[in-house]
Design a protein around this motif. Structure first.
Motif, PDB file in Angstrom:
ATOM      1  N   LEU A 229       0.901  -1.240  -0.084  1.00  0.00           N
ATOM      2  CA  LEU A 229       0.188   0.108   0.033  1.00  0.00           C
ATOM      3  C   LEU A 229       0.962   1.401   0.026  1.00  0.00           C
ATOM      4  O   LEU A 229       0.543   2.102  -0.619  1.00  0.00           O
ATOM      5  N   ARG A 230       2.120   1.285   0.834  1.00  0.00           N
ATOM      6  CA  ARG A 230       2.776   2.443   0.790  1.00  0.00           C
ATOM      7  C   ARG A 230       3.296   2.695  -0.638  1.00  0.00           C
ATOM      8  O   ARG A 230       3.362   3.899  -1.074  1.00  0.00           O
TER       9      ARG A 230
ATOM     10  N   ALA B  11      -5.269   2.913  -4.804  1.00  0.00           N
ATOM     11  CA  ALA B  11      -4.654   4.091  -4.306  1.00  0.00           C
ATOM     12  C   ALA B  11      -4.853   5.130  -5.257  1.00  0.00           C
ATOM     13  O   ALA B  11      -4.997   6.356  -4.793  1.00  0.00           O
TER      14      ALA B  11
ATOM     15  N   ARG C 136      -6.834   8.588  -4.111  1.00  0.00           N
ATOM     16  CA  ARG C 136      -5.962   9.912  -4.309  1.00  0.00           C
ATOM     17  C   ARG C 136      -7.196  11.163  -5.300  1.00  0.00           C
ATOM     18  O   ARG C 136      -7.416  12.119  -4.798  1.00  0.00           O
TER      19      ARG C 136
ATOM     20  N   ALA D   4       1.954   1.605  -3.635  1.00  0.00           N
ATOM     21  CA  ALA D   4       1.116   2.018  -4.428  1.00  0.00           C
ATOM     22  C   ALA D   4       0.701   3.544  -4.173  1.00  0.00           C
ATOM     23  O   ALA D   4       0.436   4.443  -5.067  1.00  0.00           O
ATOM     24  N   LEU D   5       0.448   3.822  -3.017  1.00  0.00           N
ATOM     25  CA  LEU D   5       0.270   5.222  -2.598  1.00  0.00           C
ATOM     26  C   LEU D   5       1.302   6.402  -3.272  1.00  0.00           C
ATOM     27  O   LEU D   5       0.871   7.463  -3.814  1.00  0.00           O
TER      28      LEU D   5
ATOM     29  N   ARG E 108      -2.790  -0.317  -6.766  1.00  0.00           N
ATOM     30  CA  ARG E 108      -2.278   0.765  -7.441  1.00  0.00           C
ATOM     31  C   ARG E 108      -3.579   1.433  -7.696  1.00  0.00           C
ATOM     32  O   ARG E 108      -3.901   2.676  -7.532  1.00  0.00           O
TER      33      ARG E 108
END
Length: 152
Positions: A20-21, A129, A133, A23-24, A126
């Motif tokens: 997740l980190r 994420a 966003r 992908a963000l 991704r």
């Protein structure tokens, strides 16, 4: 976005946290990430947030919450969040491996804003994420981190 976006991730799977980190970062979501890896840590964090004198910088704009955690469960954490007048406006996305109707139903009944089954690969993380966003930077208006003065 007016202030730095604070994302609270309550997740016990280190690989899921890492993906997740990544992908963000990959989609350019400007954020500060706080990670708590068990239910006990999450409950202690919520206790700190529920004090009226708590710094608004500690209050997340969004909680990503796994249901299956060591210690208190994600369901218990969700109930704690949504029962606190100072915290209940924080949006909560349940993100878990389960897709059981019972888990979905109970999560929404307890106040979850969204229920998502965890993506199975990096590309789907991704895409998730990227949708976070777009939604949080371009569409949604975040609730204030503390109630306006007249509502306290």
């Amino acid at each position: 976005m007016s202030a730095e976006f604070h994302l609270l991730l309550v997740e016990d799977s280190s690989p899921d946290v890492l993906i997740l980190r990544r992908a963000l970062a990959d989609v350019g979501f400007r954020h500060r990430l706080t990670v708590l890896s068990d239910g006990g840590s999450a409950m202690a964090y919520l206790d700190r947030l529920s004090v009226p004198s708590c710094s608004p910088d500690l209050i997340p704009d969004l909680v990503l919450l796994d249901l299956n955690l060591p210690g208190p469960s994600g369901s218990q954490i969700l109930a704690r969040l949504k029962s606190d007048p100072l915290l209940r406006a924080i949006p909560v996305v349940v993100m878990t491996t389960s897709s059981r109707d019972e888990d979905v139903w109970r999560s929404y009944q307890a106040g979850a804003n969204t229920f998502i089954q965890k993506p199975g690969d990096f590309q789907r993380f991704r895409e998730l994420a990227a949708s976070f966003r777009r939604y949080w930077e371009e569409t949604a208006i975040r609730p204030p981190r503390r109630p306006p003065v007249g509502d306290r």
